[in-house]
Design a protein around this motif. Structure first.
Motif, PDB file in Angstrom:
ATOM      1  N   SER A 111       0.631  -1.050   0.039  1.00 15.45           N
ATOM      2  CA  SER A 111       0.111  -0.010  -0.211  1.00 15.45           C
ATOM      3  C   SER A 111       1.069   1.316  -0.179  1.00 15.45           C
ATOM      4  N   VAL A 112       0.498   2.309  -0.811  1.00 19.22           N
ATOM      5  CA  VAL A 112       1.102   3.537  -0.855  1.00 19.22           C
ATOM      6  C   VAL A 112       1.132   4.100   0.616  1.00 19.22           C
ATOM      7  N   GLY A 113      -0.102   4.105   1.302  1.00 22.05           N
ATOM      8  CA  GLY A 113       0.031   4.581   2.366  1.00 22.05           C
ATOM      9  C   GLY A 113       0.737   4.077   3.343  1.00 22.05           C
ATOM     10  N   VAL A 114       1.086   2.817   3.489  1.00 20.32           N
ATOM     11  CA  VAL A 114       1.803   2.228   4.387  1.00 20.32           C
ATOM     12  C   VAL A 114       3.067   2.703   4.046  1.00 20.32           C
ATOM     13  N   LYS A 115       3.567   3.002   2.628  1.00 21.30           N
ATOM     14  CA  LYS A 115       5.041   3.318   2.211  1.00 21.30           C
ATOM     15  C   LYS A 115       5.269   4.785   2.709  1.00 21.30           C
ATOM     16  N   ALA A 116       4.017   5.408   2.908  1.00 19.29           N
ATOM     17  CA  ALA A 116       4.027   7.007   3.444  1.00 19.29           C
ATOM     18  C   ALA A 116       4.087   6.970   5.020  1.00 19.29           C
ATOM     19  N   GLY A 117       4.327   5.880   5.556  1.00 16.21           N
ATOM     20  CA  GLY A 117       4.424   5.775   7.118  1.00 16.21           C
ATOM     21  C   GLY A 117       3.051   5.456   7.867  1.00 16.21           C
ATOM     22  N   GLU A 141      -8.279 -12.725  -3.821  1.00 14.22           N
ATOM     23  CA  GLU A 141      -7.349 -11.453  -3.668  1.00 14.22           C
ATOM     24  C   GLU A 141      -7.978 -10.036  -3.648  1.00 14.22           C
ATOM     25  N   VAL A 142      -7.023  -9.420  -2.753  1.00 15.05           N
ATOM     26  CA  VAL A 142      -7.495  -7.667  -2.676  1.00 15.05           C
ATOM     27  C   VAL A 142      -6.212  -7.040  -2.742  1.00 15.05           C
ATOM     28  N   ASP A 143      -6.181  -6.298  -3.930  1.00 16.37           N
ATOM     29  CA  ASP A 143      -4.735  -5.688  -4.119  1.00 16.37           C
ATOM     30  C   ASP A 143      -5.006  -4.282  -3.560  1.00 16.37           C
ATOM     31  N   LEU A 144      -3.825  -4.070  -2.488  1.00 20.32           N
ATOM     32  CA  LEU A 144      -3.723  -3.110  -1.602  1.00 20.32           C
ATOM     33  C   LEU A 144      -2.846  -1.687  -2.084  1.00 20.32           C
ATOM     34  N   THR A 145      -2.458  -2.125  -3.336  1.00 21.30           N
ATOM     35  CA  THR A 145      -1.151  -1.149  -3.745  1.00 21.30           C
ATOM     36  C   THR A 145      -1.691   0.477  -3.688  1.00 21.30           C
ATOM     37  N   ASN A 146      -3.023   0.603  -4.137  1.00 21.41           N
ATOM     38  CA  ASN A 146      -3.395   1.789  -4.329  1.00 21.41           C
ATOM     39  C   ASN A 146      -3.990   2.440  -2.920  1.00 21.41           C
ATOM     40  N   LEU A 147      -4.046   1.941  -2.148  1.00 22.63           N
ATOM     41  CA  LEU A 147      -4.718   2.126  -0.637  1.00 22.63           C
ATOM     42  C   LEU A 147      -3.917   3.158   0.025  1.00 22.63           C
ATOM     43  N   GLU A 148      -4.441   4.468   0.006  1.00 18.20           N
ATOM     44  CA  GLU A 148      -3.764   5.637   0.470  1.00 18.20           C
ATOM     45  C   GLU A 148      -3.765   5.974   1.841  1.00 18.20           C
ATOM     46  N   LEU A 149      -3.198   6.688   2.548  1.00 20.38           N
ATOM     47  CA  LEU A 149      -3.311   7.078   3.964  1.00 20.38           C
ATOM     48  C   LEU A 149      -4.652   7.705   4.181  1.00 20.38           C
ATOM     49  N   ASN A 150      -5.082   6.929   5.270  1.00 19.47           N
ATOM     50  CA  ASN A 150      -6.511   7.250   5.918  1.00 19.47           C
ATOM     51  C   ASN A 150      -7.464   7.018   4.648  1.00 19.47           C
ATOM     52  N   GLY A 151      -7.416   5.996   3.888  1.00 22.23           N
ATOM     53  CA  GLY A 151      -8.176   5.568   2.803  1.00 22.23           C
ATOM     54  C   GLY A 151      -8.683   3.964   3.321  1.00 22.23           C
ATOM     55  N   ASN A 152      -9.843   3.671   2.618  1.00 26.83           N
ATOM     56  CA  ASN A 152     -10.276   2.519   2.789  1.00 26.83           C
ATOM     57  C   ASN A 152     -10.582   1.612   1.776  1.00 26.83           C
ATOM     58  N   ILE A 153     -10.668   0.257   1.858  1.00 28.31           N
ATOM     59  CA  ILE A 153     -11.146  -0.491   0.812  1.00 28.31           C
ATOM     60  C   ILE A 153     -12.315  -1.242   1.277  1.00 28.31           C
ATOM     61  N   ALA A 174     -10.322  -3.233   4.515  1.00 27.45           N
ATOM     62  CA  ALA A 174      -8.912  -2.746   5.125  1.00 27.45           C
ATOM     63  C   ALA A 174      -8.478  -1.391   4.940  1.00 27.45           C
ATOM     64  N   SER A 175      -7.978  -0.613   5.861  1.00 30.02           N
ATOM     65  CA  SER A 175      -7.532   0.733   5.848  1.00 30.02           C
ATOM     66  C   SER A 175      -6.289   0.967   6.345  1.00 30.02           C
ATOM     67  N   VAL A 176      -5.942   2.223   5.972  1.00 26.19           N
ATOM     68  CA  VAL A 176      -4.507   2.551   6.402  1.00 26.19           C
ATOM     69  C   VAL A 176      -4.522   3.997   7.264  1.00 26.19           C
ATOM     70  N   VAL A 177      -4.038   3.672   8.270  1.00 26.35           N
ATOM     71  CA  VAL A 177      -4.513   4.761   9.325  1.00 26.35           C
ATOM     72  C   VAL A 177      -3.010   5.598   9.801  1.00 26.35           C
ATOM     73  N   MET A 178      -3.102   6.784  10.083  1.00 26.71           N
ATOM     74  CA  MET A 178      -1.822   7.397  10.609  1.00 26.71           C
ATOM     75  C   MET A 178      -1.306   6.800  11.796  1.00 26.71           C
ATOM     76  N   THR A 179      -0.035   6.408  11.883  1.00 28.83           N
ATOM     77  CA  THR A 179       0.694   6.129  13.068  1.00 28.83           C
ATOM     78  C   THR A 179       0.805   7.235  14.071  1.00 28.83           C
ATOM     79  N   ARG A 180       1.078   6.960  15.164  1.00 29.73           N
ATOM     80  CA  ARG A 180       1.248   7.980  16.297  1.00 29.73           C
ATOM     81  C   ARG A 180       2.383   8.865  15.914  1.00 29.73           C
ATOM     82  N   GLN A 181       3.531   8.202  15.349  1.00 33.51           N
ATOM     83  CA  GLN A 181       4.686   8.821  15.103  1.00 33.51           C
ATOM     84  C   GLN A 181       4.518  10.040  13.938  1.00 33.51           C
TER      85      GLN A 181
END
Length: 199
Positions: A111-117, A141-153, A174-181
């Protein structure tokens, strides 16, 4: 797709007394539904271990009384006290008859969102589907590649050929959330800018 073979013995007697007797011999009473006729059989507890205690979706080839049945798990009952296997229902796969099954999800891609932290959170591990036996697969199969930060599938985003998904379309998978850091870094960035402006 993975399949296990179960050698069963035909059950002629049903009822509580008969099933109790089977369980005392470490046998699990089972029924096969969905075919031309219901088949009641029993098989040793150990025969079901790799089918029941796994998240994988598997087929069961059940041999009873000289006949072979292609099946999937329909329902499992455990003893409330001992947690041992009490009863299993199987669904026979008939070529032109749609079946309802629960298939596990397999997440692919980075996921691009995970790559962004961000942090990936998966909310559903499987989906309830309806399809013909020939289209059954080990997973969806569920492709997460385009899942952005704060995004949902969501369920509606899943594309599976020849398969009808029965879950509500708006449910997030699935979602990508912001980490505390990452939050701290974002909060710190404008503060630094403000300090610089005061000088």
């Amino acid at each position: 797709m993975k399949a296990i073979t179960i050698e069963g013995q035909l059950r002629t007697e049903t009822g509580k007394k008969a099933t109790r007797q089977l369980r005392s011999q470490d046998l699990v009473p089972c029924v096969i539904y969905g075919g031309a006729q219901e088949v009641s059989f029993a098989a040793p507890v150990m025969a079901f271990k790799s089918l029941v205690y796994t998240a994988e979706f598997q087929l069961a080839k059940i041999n009873v009384d000289g006949k072979s049945y292609q099946c999937i798990l329909k329902d499992i009952q455990f003893d409330k006290v001992t947690d041992s296997l009490n009863h299993i229902d199987f669904l026979e796969l008939v070529e032109d008859k749609p079946v309802v099954a629960t298939l596990p999800l397999k997440f692919t891609g980075s996921s691009v969102g995970v790559k962004a932290g961000g942090k990936l959170i998966t909310k559903i591990k499987s989906l309830k589907i309806k399809t013909l036996p020939k289209y059954l697969s080990e997973n969806i199969e569920v492709d997460l590649t385009n899942l952005e930060l704060n995004g949902n599938i969501r369920v509606e985003d899943v594309k599976a050929e020849n398969i009808e998904i029965l879950n509500s379309p708006r449910i997030p998978i699935a979602s990508v959330v912001m980490t505390r850091q990452l939050k701290q870094e974002e909060a710190a960035a404008p503060a630094k800018g403000a300090k610089g402006a005061k000088k």
